[in-house]
Write a protein that holds these residues in place. Structure first.
Motif, short mmCIF file in Angstrom:
data_model
loop_
_atom_site.label_atom_id
_atom_site.label_comp_id
_atom_site.label_asym_id
_atom_site.label_seq_id
_atom_site.Cartn_x
_atom_site.Cartn_y
_atom_site.Cartn_z
N ASP B 146 0.94 -1.33 0.41
CA ASP B 146 -0.39 0.32 0.05
C ASP B 146 1.05 1.25 -0.36
N PRO B 147 0.91 2.07 -0.94
CA PRO B 147 1.26 2.96 -0.72
C PRO B 147 1.19 4.26 0.22
N SER B 148 0.23 4.15 0.94
CA SER B 148 0.46 4.94 2.54
C SER B 148 1.34 4.47 3.35
N LEU B 149 1.24 3.09 3.77
CA LEU B 149 2.31 1.89 4.25
C LEU B 149 3.56 2.94 4.05
N VAL B 152 3.67 6.31 4.93
CA VAL B 152 3.95 6.80 6.89
C VAL B 152 5.34 6.37 6.87
N SER B 153 5.89 4.88 6.72
CA SER B 153 7.29 4.54 6.06
C SER B 153 8.18 6.01 6.35
N GLU B 162 14.87 -0.82 8.52
CA GLU B 162 13.25 -1.05 8.83
C GLU B 162 12.18 -1.32 7.57
N GLN B 166 10.28 -4.57 8.55
CA GLN B 166 9.02 -4.71 9.38
C GLN B 166 7.88 -3.41 8.03
N VAL B 167 8.60 -3.66 7.02
CA VAL B 167 7.17 -2.87 5.87
C VAL B 167 6.86 -3.42 4.87
N PRO B 170 6.69 -7.89 6.25
CA PRO B 170 5.19 -8.30 6.36
C PRO B 170 4.15 -8.12 5.05
N ALA B 171 4.28 -7.20 4.65
CA ALA B 171 3.55 -6.64 3.98
C ALA B 171 3.14 -7.24 3.25
N ALA B 246 -0.38 -15.14 11.60
CA ALA B 246 -1.90 -14.92 12.85
C ALA B 246 -2.36 -13.86 12.34
N TRP B 247 -0.99 -12.71 11.79
CA TRP B 247 -2.34 -11.35 11.92
C TRP B 247 -2.99 -11.02 10.81
#
Lengths: 287, 257
Positions: B146-149, B152-153, B162, B166-167, B170-171, B246-247
């Motif tokens: 997602d471009p919004s993520l 945010v980064s 990171e 971290q982004v 997992p995404a 799990a998420w």
């Protein structure tokens, strides 16, 4: 602030120094120079015949510790403006500057709360870890980091939900997580893009008051984009009214309402209605 | 709760019933190609659990595990580079889509002639075939972050490490996992095929040998073992996936309810 020693994104170029000098000269030294200064900012997408000018020649300032709201019709290019301010997109011409330094990339002293909270949180991280994510690279002592997270979560009333995932929370709570993440980051300038647009009325009032409380508690400079005129008048020290296609500043209206503001008493003041009418008629006026 | 019990009962009962039916129908079979299940199980025990466990079963499993693990690491790594470095993307994209079009088993003869009949050939076949589903899924997964993520980064000035760990990782996780599951199946198929085509050891080789020497019960025992391994591998994968993601599983379940 511990962020001031690391600011590679800011380019103190010679030209911007001159701008800073001239503005402080204009202010006559009576008032502090503006914290955030937008000068003749334009943004055009595409080029040639397909060029679409979204923002044209925007100029306004935000002073230290002020809450300023930007209002305007929807689709006016407010989000584009914020992206330029946050250093996510370069301006086509003109500048945005913090303390006289042109913004060329995301500035270290700024945090942004995005409009779409559900897409701005990491769904694989718990609330606590979402808030912690931006703090990791600041290399704070563990104790301070945990304290910042706790304080931020308490400020937005989510201490009890720290170990839940964002998708387990309601929309209002998710937006509060996004605000908590910004708070824990301790920015000097907080920018929010229609932060309360998709939450219910009750939550919206709570979040508005939270916003004013943040300013009191943390001394932040806050810039909020909204399409809600009541909200803008309630929150602001000054309202920047934008006209559309392309976006340009119609007027900057000083809001003279007593502090502290209160959802019931402030909104029932005759001055509130007056200010509201001034802003509304400005927006409705045919350009 | 009751409903759940019934579903479990169906899931376990149906296969058991089929096995019982197989047992009963094949009990007095004299057909060379369909020996009694009892005989097959006897051979199964004799062949796989003792005689050939060390020499063939472990060998096959080791090839599968090693080949699959390497394919996953290379696939995810190469996927990241392909998705994030424009030059690499332009250079590799057409190639990737060409190779994904070739059925993995069709590559085995090339490897036999190039690398020979050894364990290296089998490993390389498994790695190269199992690489593509994970690679392609990783590229797609990272491109659809997602471009919004990303915004945010950028705003919170996350470091490059990171952002990747971290982004992006997992995404893209759910898509990578889907690709890895396909890779697992492909690795399994190529493991058997490479043994059948070019080896004298391993479950695949033993099974083919049994068929060619008209030892039908041994052949069936081999097929049975392959089925059990395939089932087990997929079940292990599902378990691991549900734990790591799990998420994702949780949010999907919530979105549906």
């Amino acid at each position: 602030m511990n962020t001031t020693d690391t600011n590679p994104a800011l380019n103190p170029a010679g030209t911007t120094d001159m701008t800073a000098d001239s503005t402080s000269g204009n202010a006559g030294g009576a008032t502090a120079p503006p914290r955030l200064e937008v000068t003749a900012l334009s943004k055009t997408y595409g080029s040639g015949a397909n060029a679409k000018c979204v923002i044209e020649d925007l100029t306004f300032t935000v002073n230290t510790g002020e809450v300023v709201c930007i209002v305007g019709p929807s689709g006016v290019g407010k989000t584009t403006l914020l992206k330029c301010l946050a250093g996510l997109q370069p301006a086509t011409s003109g500048t945005a500057a913090i303390d006289g330094r042109t913004i060329a990339g995301p500035p270290p002293e700024m945090a942004l709360v995005f409009q779409d909270y559900s897409r701005s949180l990491m769904p694989w991280l718990t609330v606590r870890k979402n808030v912690r994510l931006p703090l990791r690279h600041l290399h704070l002592p563990t104790q301070e980091m945990n304290q910042r997270i706790d304080t931020a979560l308490e400020a937005v009333g989510l201490a009890h939900a720290a170990n839940q995932y964002p998708w387990q929370l309601s929309g209002g709570m998710q937006q509060r997580v996004a605000i908590a993440r910004a708070l824990a980051y301790r920015p000097e300038i907080l920018i929010m893009d229609e932060p309360f647009a998709s939450v219910d009325a009750q939550t919206r009032f709570e979040l508005e008051d939270l916003c004013l409380k943040i300013r009191e508690d943390f001394g932040m400079t806050i810039l909020v984009v909204t399409h809600d005129i009541d909200e803008a008048v309630y929150l602001s020290d000054r309202v920047v009214v934008l006209g559309s296609k392309p976006a340009r500043v119609l007027d900057v209206i000083g809001i003279d309402l007593p502090a502290p503001r209160d959802q019931i008493s402030t909104r029932s003041l005759p001055e509130f209605a007056e200010q509201r009418t001034t802003v509304l008629s400005m927006i409705r006026k045919p350009a | 709760m009751n409903r759940k019990l019934i579903n479990w009962g169906l899931g376990i009962g149906t296969p058991l019933l089929l096995v019982a039916a197989w047992w009963a129908v094949s009990q007095n079979s004299t057909n060379t190609f369909f020996p009694p299940l009892a005989t097959i199980l006897e051979r199964f025990q004799a062949l796989w659990l003792f005689d050939h466990f060390g020499s063939d079963v472990l060998l096959s499993l080791r090839n599968l595990a090693l080949g699959y693990a390497l394919a996953t690491v290379i696939g995810v790594g190469l996927g990241f580079v392909t998705a994030l470095v424009p030059v690499v993307r332009w250079a590799l994209d057409p190639l990737i889509h060409f190779f994904r079009g070739i059925p993995p088993v069709a590559l085995v003869p090339i490897f036999i002639s190039l690398i020979g009949f050894g364990i290296e050939m089998r490993l390389v076949s498994i790695i190269l075939a199992a690489l593509f589903p994970t690679l392609i899924a990783t590229v797609d997964g990272i491109r659809s972050v997602d471009p919004s993520l990303k915004d945010v980064s950028a705003v919170y000035r996350l470091t490059r490490t990171e952002k990747l760990a971290q982004v992006y990782l997992p995404a893209a996780g759910p898509q990578i996992a889907a690709g890895m599951q396909v890779s697992l199946q492909v690795a399994f198929i190529v493991m058997i095929a490479s043994e059948m085509l070019g080896a004298s050891q391993g479950i695949g080789a033993m099974t083919l040998l049994a068929q060619q020497s008209f030892m039908t019960s041994d052949m069936w025992a081999g097929i049975l073992l392959l089925g059990v391994i395939g089932f087990g591998a997929n079940m292990l994968f599902e378990l691991a996936k549900n734990k790591v993601l799990a998420w994702y599983v949780g949010s999907r379940r919530l979105a549906k309810s």
